[in-house]
Design an enzyme around this catalytic site. Structure first.
Site, PDB file in Angstrom:
ATOM      1  N   ASP A   9       0.875  -1.174   0.000  1.00  0.00           N
ATOM      2  CA  ASP A   9       0.000   0.000   0.000  1.00  0.00           C
ATOM      3  C   ASP A   9       0.911   1.222   0.000  1.00  0.00           C
ATOM      4  O   ASP A   9       1.389   1.653   1.049  1.00  0.00           O
ATOM      5  CB  ASP A   9      -0.897  -0.021   1.235  1.00  0.00           C
ATOM      6  CG  ASP A   9      -1.847   1.161   1.287  1.00  0.00           C
ATOM      7  OD1 ASP A   9      -2.176   1.721   0.225  1.00  0.00           O
ATOM      8  OD2 ASP A   9      -2.259   1.540   2.405  1.00  0.00           O
ATOM      9  N   GLU A  79      -1.518  -1.386  -4.691  1.00  0.00           N
ATOM     10  CA  GLU A  79      -2.717  -0.591  -4.912  1.00  0.00           C
ATOM     11  C   GLU A  79      -2.529   0.293  -6.133  1.00  0.00           C
ATOM     12  O   GLU A  79      -1.491   0.942  -6.283  1.00  0.00           O
ATOM     13  CB  GLU A  79      -3.031   0.272  -3.682  1.00  0.00           C
ATOM     14  CG  GLU A  79      -4.363   0.983  -3.815  1.00  0.00           C
ATOM     15  CD  GLU A  79      -4.768   1.701  -2.550  1.00  0.00           C
ATOM     16  OE1 GLU A  79      -5.522   1.114  -1.768  1.00  0.00           O
ATOM     17  OE2 GLU A  79      -4.319   2.841  -2.365  1.00  0.00           O
ATOM     18  N   ASP A 151      -2.191   0.744   7.646  1.00  0.00           N
ATOM     19  CA  ASP A 151      -1.464   0.574   6.379  1.00  0.00           C
ATOM     20  C   ASP A 151      -0.961  -0.864   6.217  1.00  0.00           C
ATOM     21  O   ASP A 151      -0.929  -1.401   5.111  1.00  0.00           O
ATOM     22  CB  ASP A 151      -0.290   1.556   6.299  1.00  0.00           C
ATOM     23  CG  ASP A 151      -0.744   2.980   6.499  1.00  0.00           C
ATOM     24  OD1 ASP A 151      -1.153   3.614   5.522  1.00  0.00           O
ATOM     25  OD2 ASP A 151      -0.709   3.451   7.657  1.00  0.00           O
TER      26      ASP A 151
END
Length: 166
Positions: A9, A79, A151
């Site tokens: 991420d 992502e 996260d």
């Protein structure tokens, strides 16, 4: 043999990661069970806010190389670039560029997911809220509690989404 997946991420201040080992879906599971994924590790790469941007990108570069060398994933899930807040967009894009560079240097195959695709994969609903996704991560990986920080949980969610898509 299963598959080791690293979920990333991207962010400049905090880059979340999660590493899972997914069982081989073609191998027969024990009676009454299904193939599972297991957590190998999760955490974050953090860069201090008052540090120059170039130095922060170097930290991401170096630490990500170390993660790849340590865990030797078969696949990376990242992502897809997504516009959050305009002020943050350029910094996230810079961090993501470093991630893509490191993956290319390792000839590492990767898949990309939008946040909605991750939510859909884990909860069955593309507009699920963050807590629903985190609960799904904990449930699917048989964890006693939701991984922290957020996260890191997002990194695990990305890895699970990649494992589910095979």
């Amino acid at each position: 043999m299963g598959q080791r997946i690293l979920g990333l991420d991207p962010g400049l201040a905090i880059l979340g990661f999660g590493v899972i080992d997914g069982a081989d879906l073609s191998a027969p599971a024990a009676s009454g069970t299904h193939a599972e994924a297991a957590v190998v590790d999760f955490g974050v790469i953090e860069t201090p806010a008052k540090t120059p941007v170039g130095d922060r990108l170097c930290t991401i570069y170096t630490d990500l190389h170390s993660l790849l060398e340590l865990y030797k994933p078969d696949l990376v899930a990242i992502e897809k670039f997504f516009f959050y807040r305009m002020g943050n967009t350029i910094l996230v894009a810079q961090a993501r560029g470093v991630v893509m560079l490191v993956l290319a240097q390792h000839s590492m195959p990767f898949v990309e997911f939008t946040p909605a695709q991750v939510k859909q994969a884990l909860t069955g609903y593309g507009n699920a809220d963050k807590s629903e996704v985190q609960q799904a991560v904990a449930r699917e990986l048989n964890l006693e509690r939701i991984p922290r920080p957020d996260d890191a949980a997002d990194g695990l969610a990305l890895a699970l989404a990649a494992w589910y898509q095979r």
